[in-house]
Scaffold this motif. Structure first.
Motif, PDB file in Angstrom:
ATOM      1  N   ILE A  21     -10.076 -18.117 -30.988  1.00 43.65           N
ATOM      2  CA  ILE A  21     -10.295 -16.720 -30.635  1.00 43.65           C
ATOM      3  C   ILE A  21     -10.083 -16.607 -29.138  1.00 43.65           C
ATOM      4  O   ILE A  21     -10.686 -17.351 -28.366  1.00 43.65           O
ATOM      5  CB  ILE A  21     -11.718 -16.266 -31.009  1.00 43.65           C
ATOM      6  N   GLY A  22      -9.192 -15.702 -28.741  1.00 45.16           N
ATOM      7  CA  GLY A  22      -8.904 -15.574 -27.323  1.00 45.16           C
ATOM      8  C   GLY A  22      -8.387 -14.200 -26.965  1.00 45.16           C
ATOM      9  O   GLY A  22      -7.985 -13.413 -27.824  1.00 45.16           O
ATOM     10  N   ARG A  23      -8.393 -13.932 -25.662  1.00 48.20           N
ATOM     11  CA  ARG A  23      -7.910 -12.668 -25.127  1.00 48.20           C
ATOM     12  C   ARG A  23      -6.463 -12.839 -24.697  1.00 48.20           C
ATOM     13  O   ARG A  23      -6.100 -13.822 -24.068  1.00 48.20           O
ATOM     14  CB  ARG A  23      -8.766 -12.248 -23.932  1.00 48.20           C
ATOM     15  N   VAL A  24      -5.629 -11.882 -25.048  1.00 45.65           N
ATOM     16  CA  VAL A  24      -4.208 -11.919 -24.688  1.00 45.65           C
ATOM     17  C   VAL A  24      -4.085 -11.669 -23.186  1.00 45.65           C
ATOM     18  O   VAL A  24      -4.565 -10.660 -22.675  1.00 45.65           O
ATOM     19  CB  VAL A  24      -3.406 -10.852 -25.467  1.00 45.65           C
ATOM     20  N   THR A  25      -3.465 -12.637 -22.469  1.00 43.81           N
ATOM     21  CA  THR A  25      -3.293 -12.487 -21.027  1.00 43.81           C
ATOM     22  C   THR A  25      -1.831 -12.300 -20.642  1.00 43.81           C
ATOM     23  O   THR A  25      -1.540 -11.639 -19.654  1.00 43.81           O
ATOM     24  CB  THR A  25      -3.865 -13.701 -20.268  1.00 43.81           C
ATOM     25  N   VAL A  26      -0.901 -12.900 -21.399  1.00 46.12           N
ATOM     26  CA  VAL A  26       0.527 -12.806 -21.085  1.00 46.12           C
ATOM     27  C   VAL A  26       1.298 -12.643 -22.387  1.00 46.12           C
ATOM     28  O   VAL A  26       1.022 -13.330 -23.369  1.00 46.12           O
ATOM     29  CB  VAL A  26       1.029 -14.080 -20.361  1.00 46.12           C
ATOM     30  N   LEU A  27       2.277 -11.738 -22.373  1.00 44.73           N
ATOM     31  CA  LEU A  27       3.215 -11.586 -23.489  1.00 44.73           C
ATOM     32  C   LEU A  27       4.613 -11.865 -22.966  1.00 44.73           C
ATOM     33  O   LEU A  27       5.009 -11.327 -21.929  1.00 44.73           O
ATOM     34  CB  LEU A  27       3.157 -10.180 -24.074  1.00 44.73           C
ATOM     35  N   GLY A  28       5.365 -12.714 -23.680  1.00 45.10           N
ATOM     36  CA  GLY A  28       6.720 -13.056 -23.259  1.00 45.10           C
ATOM     37  C   GLY A  28       7.711 -11.948 -23.548  1.00 45.10           C
ATOM     38  O   GLY A  28       7.441 -11.029 -24.328  1.00 45.10           O
ATOM     39  N   LYS A  29       8.875 -12.048 -22.909  1.00 46.94           N
ATOM     40  CA  LYS A  29       9.937 -11.081 -23.158  1.00 46.94           C
ATOM     41  C   LYS A  29      10.302 -11.106 -24.637  1.00 46.94           C
ATOM     42  O   LYS A  29      10.370 -12.169 -25.254  1.00 46.94           O
ATOM     43  CB  LYS A  29      11.172 -11.417 -22.336  1.00 46.94           C
ATOM     44  N   LYS A  30      10.506  -9.928 -25.189  1.00 46.43           N
ATOM     45  CA  LYS A  30      10.874  -9.766 -26.600  1.00 46.43           C
ATOM     46  C   LYS A  30       9.856 -10.421 -27.525  1.00 46.43           C
ATOM     47  O   LYS A  30      10.188 -10.903 -28.609  1.00 46.43           O
ATOM     48  CB  LYS A  30      12.270 -10.308 -26.870  1.00 46.43           C
ATOM     49  N   MET A  31       8.586 -10.501 -27.061  1.00 50.49           N
ATOM     50  CA  MET A  31       7.476 -11.050 -27.862  1.00 50.49           C
ATOM     51  C   MET A  31       7.749 -12.491 -28.299  1.00 50.49           C
ATOM     52  O   MET A  31       7.345 -12.914 -29.376  1.00 50.49           O
ATOM     53  CB  MET A  31       7.193 -10.163 -29.067  1.00 50.49           C
ATOM     54  N   SER A  32       8.423 -13.271 -27.460  1.00 53.94           N
ATOM     55  CA  SER A  32       8.775 -14.638 -27.810  1.00 53.94           C
ATOM     56  C   SER A  32       7.571 -15.576 -27.790  1.00 53.94           C
ATOM     57  O   SER A  32       7.565 -16.591 -28.471  1.00 53.94           O
ATOM     58  CB  SER A  32       9.856 -15.166 -26.868  1.00 53.94           C
ATOM     59  N   PHE A  33       6.533 -15.250 -26.990  1.00 52.19           N
ATOM     60  CA  PHE A  33       5.321 -16.062 -26.975  1.00 52.19           C
ATOM     61  C   PHE A  33       4.159 -15.202 -26.502  1.00 52.19           C
ATOM     62  O   PHE A  33       4.329 -14.117 -25.957  1.00 52.19           O
ATOM     63  CB  PHE A  33       5.484 -17.294 -26.069  1.00 52.19           C
ATOM     64  N   VAL A  34       2.956 -15.712 -26.726  1.00 47.35           N
ATOM     65  CA  VAL A  34       1.739 -15.080 -26.231  1.00 47.35           C
ATOM     66  C   VAL A  34       0.884 -16.165 -25.584  1.00 47.35           C
ATOM     67  O   VAL A  34       0.865 -17.305 -26.047  1.00 47.35           O
ATOM     68  CB  VAL A  34       0.957 -14.373 -27.363  1.00 47.35           C
ATOM     69  N   GLN A  35       0.212 -15.808 -24.495  1.00 44.44           N
ATOM     70  CA  GLN A  35      -0.739 -16.736 -23.893  1.00 44.44           C
ATOM     71  C   GLN A  35      -2.132 -16.173 -24.126  1.00 44.44           C
ATOM     72  O   GLN A  35      -2.413 -15.013 -23.807  1.00 44.44           O
ATOM     73  CB  GLN A  35      -0.488 -16.891 -22.391  1.00 44.44           C
ATOM     74  N   LEU A  36      -2.992 -16.997 -24.731  1.00 41.20           N
ATOM     75  CA  LEU A  36      -4.371 -16.608 -24.999  1.00 41.20           C
ATOM     76  C   LEU A  36      -5.299 -17.326 -24.030  1.00 41.20           C
ATOM     77  O   LEU A  36      -5.106 -18.507 -23.729  1.00 41.20           O
ATOM     78  CB  LEU A  36      -4.784 -16.989 -26.421  1.00 41.20           C
ATOM     79  N   LYS A  37      -6.319 -16.622 -23.579  1.00 38.88           N
ATOM     80  CA  LYS A  37      -7.368 -17.217 -22.757  1.00 38.88           C
ATOM     81  C   LYS A  37      -8.543 -17.483 -23.694  1.00 38.88           C
ATOM     82  O   LYS A  37      -9.158 -16.545 -24.211  1.00 38.88           O
ATOM     83  CB  LYS A  37      -7.763 -16.252 -21.639  1.00 38.88           C
ATOM     84  N   VAL A  38      -8.822 -18.769 -23.937  1.00 44.53           N
ATOM     85  CA  VAL A  38      -9.859 -19.176 -24.881  1.00 44.53           C
ATOM     86  C   VAL A  38     -11.051 -19.701 -24.089  1.00 44.53           C
ATOM     87  O   VAL A  38     -10.957 -20.737 -23.422  1.00 44.53           O
ATOM     88  CB  VAL A  38      -9.332 -20.261 -25.849  1.00 44.53           C
ATOM     89  N   SER A  39     -12.175 -18.981 -24.134  1.00 44.95           N
ATOM     90  CA  SER A  39     -13.391 -19.397 -23.427  1.00 44.95           C
ATOM     91  C   SER A  39     -14.135 -20.434 -24.257  1.00 44.95           C
ATOM     92  O   SER A  39     -14.249 -20.299 -25.479  1.00 44.95           O
ATOM     93  CB  SER A  39     -14.300 -18.195 -23.185  1.00 44.95           C
ATOM     94  N   ARG A  40     -14.643 -21.480 -23.570  1.00 46.73           N
ATOM     95  CA  ARG A  40     -15.380 -22.552 -24.255  1.00 46.73           C
ATOM     96  C   ARG A  40     -16.586 -22.961 -23.418  1.00 46.73           C
ATOM     97  O   ARG A  40     -16.666 -24.081 -22.948  1.00 46.73           O
ATOM     98  CB  ARG A  40     -14.494 -23.773 -24.455  1.00 46.73           C
ATOM     99  N   PRO A  41     -17.554 -22.058 -23.196  1.00 42.60           N
ATOM    100  CA  PRO A  41     -18.689 -22.427 -22.355  1.00 42.60           C
ATOM    101  C   PRO A  41     -19.427 -23.620 -22.943  1.00 42.60           C
ATOM    102  O   PRO A  41     -19.582 -23.674 -24.159  1.00 42.60           O
ATOM    103  CB  PRO A  41     -19.570 -21.197 -22.357  1.00 42.60           C
ATOM    104  N   PRO A  42     -19.845 -24.584 -22.218  1.00 46.62           N
ATOM    105  CA  PRO A  42     -19.764 -24.745 -20.770  1.00 46.62           C
ATOM    106  C   PRO A  42     -18.483 -25.472 -20.333  1.00 46.62           C
ATOM    107  O   PRO A  42     -18.348 -25.826 -19.164  1.00 46.62           O
ATOM    108  CB  PRO A  42     -20.978 -25.589 -20.443  1.00 46.62           C
ATOM    109  N   LEU A  43     -17.558 -25.707 -21.241  1.00 44.84           N
ATOM    110  CA  LEU A  43     -16.309 -26.398 -20.901  1.00 44.84           C
ATOM    111  C   LEU A  43     -15.330 -25.443 -20.228  1.00 44.84           C
ATOM    112  O   LEU A  43     -15.530 -24.234 -20.212  1.00 44.84           O
ATOM    113  CB  LEU A  43     -15.683 -26.987 -22.172  1.00 44.84           C
TER     114      LEU A  43
END
Length: 101
Positions: free
Chosen positions: A33-55
């Motif tokens: 489960i993560g928040r979308v931070t970056v979307l690639g051109k033409k939706m080729s990829f997505v970068q998710l920010k996955v929080s893992r407290p305390p890691l």
């Protein structure tokens, strides 16, 4: 920030919020489960920010992005490792961003 090669090299059991969903030795699958931070051109990829407290927080790139993904939304994603990349198999929106973009 971990790069994809470091992420793939570590066993899945080391990640707190990632759940293994496959029993096959040749294919590693996980749910995150993560928040979308970056979307690639033409939706080729997505970068998710996955929080893992305390890691440390992970920034994971997955191919391809879902057509309805927008920056700031929270998604649940099931992905499978294929070689050096993670490929999205299933995704579901959990929370839309609070701003209208």
């Amino acid at each position: 920030m971990l790069d994809l090669a470091e992420l793939i090299a570590k066993p899945l059991k080391e990640f707190h919020h990632l759940e293994e969903i496959s029993n096959e030795a040749t294919e590693s699958a996980m749910t995150m489960i993560g928040r979308v931070t970056v979307l690639g051109k033409k939706m080729s990829f997505v970068q998710l920010k996955v929080s893992r407290p305390p890691l440390k927080t992970l920034r994971i790139s997955i191919n391809p992005a879902h057509e309805n993904m927008k920056t700031g939304q929270t998604w649940s994603v099931k992905a499978v490792r294929q070689g050096d990349i993670l490929v999205m198999k299933q995704c579901e929106i959990l929370e839309k961003n609070k701003e209208n973009r």
